[in-house]
Design an enzyme around this catalytic site. Structure first.
Site, PDB file in Angstrom:
ATOM      1  N   ASN A 161       4.529  -6.880  -1.946  1.00  0.00           N
ATOM      2  CA  ASN A 161       5.245  -6.109  -2.972  1.00  0.00           C
ATOM      3  C   ASN A 161       6.614  -6.671  -3.349  1.00  0.00           C
ATOM      4  O   ASN A 161       7.122  -6.368  -4.419  1.00  0.00           O
ATOM      5  CB  ASN A 161       5.360  -4.632  -2.556  1.00  0.00           C
ATOM      6  N   GLU A 177       9.069  -3.965   9.881  1.00  0.00           N
ATOM      7  CA  GLU A 177       9.445  -3.041   8.816  1.00  0.00           C
ATOM      8  C   GLU A 177       8.153  -2.537   8.200  1.00  0.00           C
ATOM      9  O   GLU A 177       7.392  -3.327   7.629  1.00  0.00           O
ATOM     10  CB  GLU A 177      10.318  -3.734   7.754  1.00  0.00           C
ATOM     11  N   CYS A 232       8.342   0.356  -0.264  1.00  0.00           N
ATOM     12  CA  CYS A 232       8.387   1.111   0.986  1.00  0.00           C
ATOM     13  C   CYS A 232       9.476   2.183   0.920  1.00  0.00           C
ATOM     14  O   CYS A 232       9.436   3.148   1.680  1.00  0.00           O
ATOM     15  CB  CYS A 232       8.629   0.170   2.149  1.00  0.00           C
ATOM     16  N   GLU A 270      17.314  -5.528   9.583  1.00  0.00           N
ATOM     17  CA  GLU A 270      17.347  -6.742   8.777  1.00  0.00           C
ATOM     18  C   GLU A 270      18.582  -6.711   7.882  1.00  0.00           C
ATOM     19  O   GLU A 270      19.141  -5.654   7.602  1.00  0.00           O
ATOM     20  CB  GLU A 270      16.111  -6.808   7.880  1.00  0.00           C
TER      21      GLU A 270
HETATM   22  P1  NAD Z   1      -0.384  -5.612   5.180  1.00  0.00           P
HETATM   23  O1  NAD Z   1      -0.025  -5.022   6.491  1.00  0.00           O
HETATM   24  O2  NAD Z   1      -1.769  -5.515   4.711  1.00  0.00           O
HETATM   25  O3  NAD Z   1      -0.043  -7.177   5.184  1.00  0.00           O
HETATM   26  C1  NAD Z   1       1.245  -7.662   5.488  1.00  0.00           C
HETATM   27  C2  NAD Z   1       1.131  -9.097   5.963  1.00  0.00           C
HETATM   28  O4  NAD Z   1       0.452  -9.124   7.218  1.00  0.00           O
HETATM   29  C3  NAD Z   1       0.337  -9.998   5.029  1.00  0.00           C
HETATM   30  O5  NAD Z   1       0.939 -11.271   4.967  1.00  0.00           O
HETATM   31  C4  NAD Z   1      -1.016 -10.050   5.723  1.00  0.00           C
HETATM   32  O6  NAD Z   1      -1.763 -11.210   5.370  1.00  0.00           O
HETATM   33  C5  NAD Z   1      -0.588 -10.074   7.179  1.00  0.00           C
HETATM   34  N1  NAD Z   1      -1.635  -9.687   8.137  1.00  0.00           N
HETATM   35  C6  NAD Z   1      -2.731  -8.899   7.916  1.00  0.00           C
HETATM   36  N2  NAD Z   1      -3.455  -8.786   9.044  1.00  0.00           N
HETATM   37  C7  NAD Z   1      -2.803  -9.491  10.013  1.00  0.00           C
HETATM   38  C8  NAD Z   1      -3.054  -9.743  11.402  1.00  0.00           C
HETATM   39  N3  NAD Z   1      -4.121  -9.242  12.023  1.00  0.00           N
HETATM   40  N4  NAD Z   1      -2.154 -10.494  12.086  1.00  0.00           N
HETATM   41  C9  NAD Z   1      -1.064 -10.983  11.474  1.00  0.00           C
HETATM   42  N5  NAD Z   1      -0.786 -10.802  10.167  1.00  0.00           N
HETATM   43  C10 NAD Z   1      -1.643 -10.054   9.444  1.00  0.00           C
HETATM   44  O7  NAD Z   1       0.653  -4.997   4.117  1.00  0.00           O
HETATM   45  P2  NAD Z   1       0.653  -5.198   2.518  1.00  0.00           P
HETATM   46  O8  NAD Z   1      -0.493  -4.443   1.950  1.00  0.00           O
HETATM   47  O9  NAD Z   1       0.799  -6.647   2.182  1.00  0.00           O
HETATM   48  O10 NAD Z   1       2.032  -4.486   2.129  1.00  0.00           O
HETATM   49  C11 NAD Z   1       2.158  -3.127   1.877  1.00  0.00           C
HETATM   50  C12 NAD Z   1       2.792  -2.433   3.067  1.00  0.00           C
HETATM   51  O11 NAD Z   1       4.039  -3.033   3.368  1.00  0.00           O
HETATM   52  C13 NAD Z   1       3.107  -0.977   2.812  1.00  0.00           C
HETATM   53  O12 NAD Z   1       2.693  -0.190   3.894  1.00  0.00           O
HETATM   54  C14 NAD Z   1       4.625  -0.939   2.688  1.00  0.00           C
HETATM   55  O13 NAD Z   1       5.241   0.260   3.017  1.00  0.00           O
HETATM   56  C15 NAD Z   1       5.020  -2.029   3.598  1.00  0.00           C
HETATM   57  N6  NAD Z   1       6.365  -2.503   3.264  1.00  0.00           N
HETATM   58  C16 NAD Z   1       7.392  -2.160   4.092  1.00  0.00           C
HETATM   59  C17 NAD Z   1       8.687  -2.568   3.808  1.00  0.00           C
HETATM   60  C18 NAD Z   1       9.819  -2.219   4.727  1.00  0.00           C
HETATM   61  O14 NAD Z   1      10.816  -2.921   4.720  1.00  0.00           O
HETATM   62  N7  NAD Z   1       9.729  -1.170   5.509  1.00  0.00           N
HETATM   63  C19 NAD Z   1       8.930  -3.337   2.667  1.00  0.00           C
HETATM   64  C20 NAD Z   1       7.855  -3.657   1.830  1.00  0.00           C
HETATM   65  C21 NAD Z   1       6.569  -3.238   2.158  1.00  0.00           C
END
Ligand code: NAD
Length: 476
Positions: A147, A245, A279, A457
């Site tokens: 995102n 995060e 988020c 962060e």
């Molecule tokens: P996601 O958890 O599906 O993926 C995040 C990353 O993790 C990607 O690069 C993905 O390829 C990787 N990943 C997936 N499976 C993995 C595994 N088994 N081992 C290691 N890496 C793995 O999240 P998304 O759909 O890309 O993003 C949306 C989510 O991110 C939402 O829940 C949102 O709230 C969160 N988010 C949080 C913040 C924050 O700072 N708190 C900021 C932005 C987004």
């Protein structure tokens, strides 16, 4: 074809991912190579080998690298912003602002490389001097979501390098374009081979390899709760330092004494901009009884008038949803909200625009309660629940009744209420009369409860995660 950057070389096989524009599914933004587990192994090995020298690099060397990257990002923010809008779907102005922010982050951490300090302390023993210094951790694995395709990588890569760590960076599979563009700039920044490596591809292959390799000393991850918890458990087996995060279900409290226009601006901005895919989005609007009807009617009217369209069109306010599965998730939650008895005042439907894309109209659910799934689970789309509160105390209790604790906000003209709320809300960030989303780049970012794990962060607090402390005793 866009390749991975490993040990100072562009490398890759023909296993590619088509990067598709969610505003126009006929538009392929580019082809990006997916790394194999062997290639990730090579990237980790290169980072591990480069670290002893890089850990001793001077602050001036690190400043020069980060300043170079920051300068180029700022100079090219219009061009890179267009790429970001094409691959992720946020509007052009939002995307340009994100690239600009990434540039400012690199500039900020260029300065931080020069500002790292320690403590000199008198010992309790005569003739002994004590020094407390901060040193780099080693190899940092960086895993990011889709995102914020350039700002989140920037706020992890820049401090990692500023404090003398080596990096293996895995961007989200859905949006490799901005990450690749950033890596390309880093490849020309004067870094020695192996200090920074880009490995694009699947979480289950590339991410998993980073989390389980003992040569990776720390993992910084932003993404969903489930993935983050899995990473934490795996990383713990290797005693890695971990920073997570995760999600949010951020409350925006609107009191009777608030300025209605300010409250509406905060709600619309916080809940729907960036297509609600933040988020920090204000997904729970907790509104005091005396202003509830006026606020909700005006919110529905304003929301229905938002222009949804192609991310690059000049008059678009809300871009498309990032991909088909996220769109389906939004639609599923609309059905869940209807079944739970909330009143859908507007939106919640797929839309046809001038190009085939994942278009969805922003949705307002009135008469929501805080126990409904639409008020408890992160939807990650432009869907807001409006929840009635009897008074300030009730609103505060509702706001804190969540497993998350990332951002929060209150709209009020009462200094007393604002002051109390800032102290009593269980969240990492709190906003008074400003949206829950949209934060500065030079101060800490992060949450409490289920939203975060580990040190904050951004800002100078980033050094907590990206350095380790050493205590030295000297007797002359
Ligand atoms: P996601 O958890 O599906 O993926 C995040 C990353 O993790 C990607 O690069 C993905 O390829 C990787 N990943 C997936 N499976 C993995 C595994 N088994 N081992 C290691 N890496 C793995 O999240 P998304 O759909 O890309 O993003 C949306 C989510 O991110 C939402 O829940 C949102 O709230 C969160 N988010 C949080 C913040 C924050 O700072 N708190 C900021 C932005 C987004």
């Amino acid at each position: 074809m866009h390749k991975n950057w490993i040990n100072g070389q562009w490398t890759g096989t023909d296993n590619i991912q088509h990067n598709r524009n969610p505003s126009d599914l006929k538009d392929i933004v580019g082809d990006y190579v997916r790394a194999t587990a062997d290639e990730v192994d090579g990237a980790i090995g290169a980072a591990h080998a480069a670290w002893p020298d890089w850990s001793l690099s001077t602050p001036q060397q690190r400043f020069d690298v980060l300043d170079f990257v920051g300068t180029e990002l700022l100079a090219r923010k219009a061009e890179l912003g267009e790429l970001l809008a094409r691959e992720e779907g946020k509007t052009r102005p939002e995307a340009i602002a994100e690239v600009g922010r990434a540039g400012q982050i690199f500039k900020f951490f260029a300065g931080e490389a020069l500002r790292l300090t320690g403590d000199a302390v008198a010992s309790v023993r005569p003739g002994v001097q004590v020094e407390v210094t901060r040193e780099p951790i080693g190899v940092v694995g960086i895993i990011t979501p889709w995102n914020f395709p350039i700002a989140i990588p920037a706020w992890k890569i820049a401090p990692a390098l500023a404090y003398g760590n080596c990096v293996v960076f895995k961007p989200a599979d859905l949006v490799p374009g901005s990450a690749w563009a950033l890596a390309e700039i880093l490849s020309r920044s004067g870094l020695p081979a192996g200090v920074f490596n880009l490995v694009m591809g699947r979480g289950s292959v590339v991410g998993h390899a980073l989390v389980t390799d003992p040569r990776v000393n720390a993992i910084t991850f932003t993404g969903s709760v489930g993935t983050g918890q899995g990473i934490l458990q795996q990383a713990a087996q290797h005693q890695k330092k971990v920073q997570l995060e995760l999600g949010g279900k951020n409350p925006l409290v609107i009191l009777n004494d608030s300025d209605l226009e300010t409250a509406l601006d905060c709600a619309i901005q916080g809940a729907f901009y960036s297509t609600g895919q933040r988020c920090t989005a204000s997904s729970r609007l907790i509104v005091e009884r005396g202003i509830y009807d006026r606020f909700t009617d005006a919110l529905a009217q304003r929301t229905a008038a938002l222009r949804v369209g192609h991310a690059l069109d000049a008059d678009t306010q809300i871009g498309p949803v990032a991909d088909a599965s996220q769109l389906q998730q939004n639609l599923d939650y609309i059905a869940i909200g209807n079944d739970e008895g909330a009143t859908l005042l507007c939106g919640g439907q797929t839309l046809e625009c001038r190009t085939p894309g994942h278009y969805f109209s922003p949705a307002v659910f009135a008469d929501a309660t805080n126990n409904m799934r639409i008020s408890r689970e992160e939807i990650f789309g432009p869907v807001a629940s409006v929840i009635r509160a009897d008074d300030y105390d009730h609103a505060l209790a509702l706001a804190n009744d969540t497993e998350f604790g990332l951002s929060s906000g209150i709209c009020t003209t009462s200094l007393q209420r604002a002051t109390h709320f800032k102290r009593a809300i269980q969240a990492g960030m709190v906003m008074v009369n400003v949206p829950t989303a949209g934060v500065d780049y030079h101060v800490p970012f992060g949450g409490r409860k289920g939203s975060s794990y580990g040190p904050r962060e951004q800002g100078r607090y980033a050094q907590e995660f990206f350095t380790v402390v050493k205590t030295a005793y000297t007797k002359a």
